[in-house]
Design an enzyme around this catalytic site. Sequence first.
Site, PDB file in Angstrom:
ATOM      1  N   ASP A   8       2.631  -6.041 -11.684  1.00  0.00           N
ATOM      2  CA  ASP A   8       2.194  -5.382 -10.451  1.00  0.00           C
ATOM      3  C   ASP A   8       3.135  -5.801  -9.330  1.00  0.00           C
ATOM      4  O   ASP A   8       3.234  -6.987  -9.007  1.00  0.00           O
ATOM      5  CB  ASP A   8       0.754  -5.791 -10.132  1.00  0.00           C
ATOM      6  CG  ASP A   8       0.149  -4.973  -9.006  1.00  0.00           C
ATOM      7  OD1 ASP A   8       0.740  -3.942  -8.630  1.00  0.00           O
ATOM      8  OD2 ASP A   8      -0.922  -5.369  -8.501  1.00  0.00           O
ATOM      9  N   ASP A 103       4.133   1.411  -9.058  1.00  0.00           N
ATOM     10  CA  ASP A 103       4.323  -0.023  -8.850  1.00  0.00           C
ATOM     11  C   ASP A 103       3.600  -0.920  -9.846  1.00  0.00           C
ATOM     12  O   ASP A 103       3.555  -2.134  -9.656  1.00  0.00           O
ATOM     13  CB  ASP A 103       3.904  -0.406  -7.428  1.00  0.00           C
ATOM     14  CG  ASP A 103       2.433  -0.145  -7.156  1.00  0.00           C
ATOM     15  OD1 ASP A 103       1.804   0.579  -7.944  1.00  0.00           O
ATOM     16  OD2 ASP A 103       1.919  -0.669  -6.153  1.00  0.00           O
ATOM     17  N   GLU A 104       3.052  -0.365 -10.913  1.00  0.00           N
ATOM     18  CA  GLU A 104       2.425  -1.244 -11.907  1.00  0.00           C
ATOM     19  C   GLU A 104       2.466  -0.599 -13.284  1.00  0.00           C
ATOM     20  O   GLU A 104       2.515   0.620 -13.425  1.00  0.00           O
ATOM     21  CB  GLU A 104       0.982  -1.592 -11.521  1.00  0.00           C
ATOM     22  CG  GLU A 104       0.050  -0.423 -11.449  1.00  0.00           C
ATOM     23  CD  GLU A 104      -1.395  -0.850 -11.215  1.00  0.00           C
ATOM     24  OE1 GLU A 104      -1.824  -1.875 -11.793  1.00  0.00           O
ATOM     25  OE2 GLU A 104      -2.094  -0.146 -10.475  1.00  0.00           O
TER      26      GLU A 104
END
Length: 352
Positions: A8, A103-104
């Site tokens: 993350d 983003d993860e």
Amino acid sequence: MRKIIHVDMDCFFAAVEMRDNPALRDVPIAIGGSRVKRGVISTANYPARKFGVRSAMPTAMALKLCPHLILLPGRFDAYKEASVRIQEIFSRYTSLIEPLSLDEAYLDVTDSLHCHGSATLMAQEIRQTISDELNLTASAGIAPVKFLAKIASDLNKPNGQYVITPDEVPHFLKTLPLSKIPGVGKVSAAKLENLGLRTCEDVQKSDLAMLLKRFGKFGRVLWERSQGIDERSINNERLRKSVGVERTLADDIHDWSDCETIITEQLYPELERRLAKVKPDLLIARQGVKLKFNDFQQTTQEHVWPKLNKDDLIATAKKTWQERRAGRGVRLVGLHVTLLDPQLERQLVLGL
């Protein structure tokens, strides 16, 4: 037993803005809509979070909490580019990647031989590589199942990681609040608390039939998670819209022959390998090249092409080199393909 890593990025959108404009690093900033448009905050950096500014918060409320908050409209092309490069780093360790957003992502490294098979060391290497190559930080969680890896990635933020080994799962679950389980929102948590269920241990002691009667399918999922059960595999088709490979060079290059050698001997074979894992013998939408110069400006060139084609990529790269380099040294060379929308691809294949 599986080895799952959940990576993350730390306040990703804001981090990209601070990286590209260091003057923003120590001041409160947020990505979001204007107060006039009744926007909401997408993300905020840590200086802003000290004032209570949070993701999904109405912009007007954020400005009340932090009147000197700097609002940025967002540069989604920049975020997407960074995300693609992060995915490329993941692919060095495993092909089993499930992006959840820009983003993860989940990574299944069970069968990876990197770092002598240590998921902990792989997570450290991945985070360090992201820092070295993109000047961004990431946090990670390592666990034998997906939901625990996701929970773990939040326990040592920012720029840290947390490991839950198989032997530690029972002890970890004993005091874990049910609200920490992905999918348990405020409303569900309140209903569970009214039943005296606050932790996973409480659910472990409860009757599955009662949970099924009150919550249906969610009741079974809750019971399984409270036992540490999560049989979901990595869905590596999720959000996968492009495949690319690029190299940052140790020394700038100034001769086209050097660039051509890098493409033919390094980049193209690797692109073929990665594309074969994702879409063997199937159509693509576009293919293209990227050059980054020694002044950190970059350019991309792509066009429609139904099949991966080395000669076309080399011709495109040469044209881009000749028309856009302007005497500058080149510090990065990249190749990429954009994958065809699955529904459109099916229509085209059936029509052949």
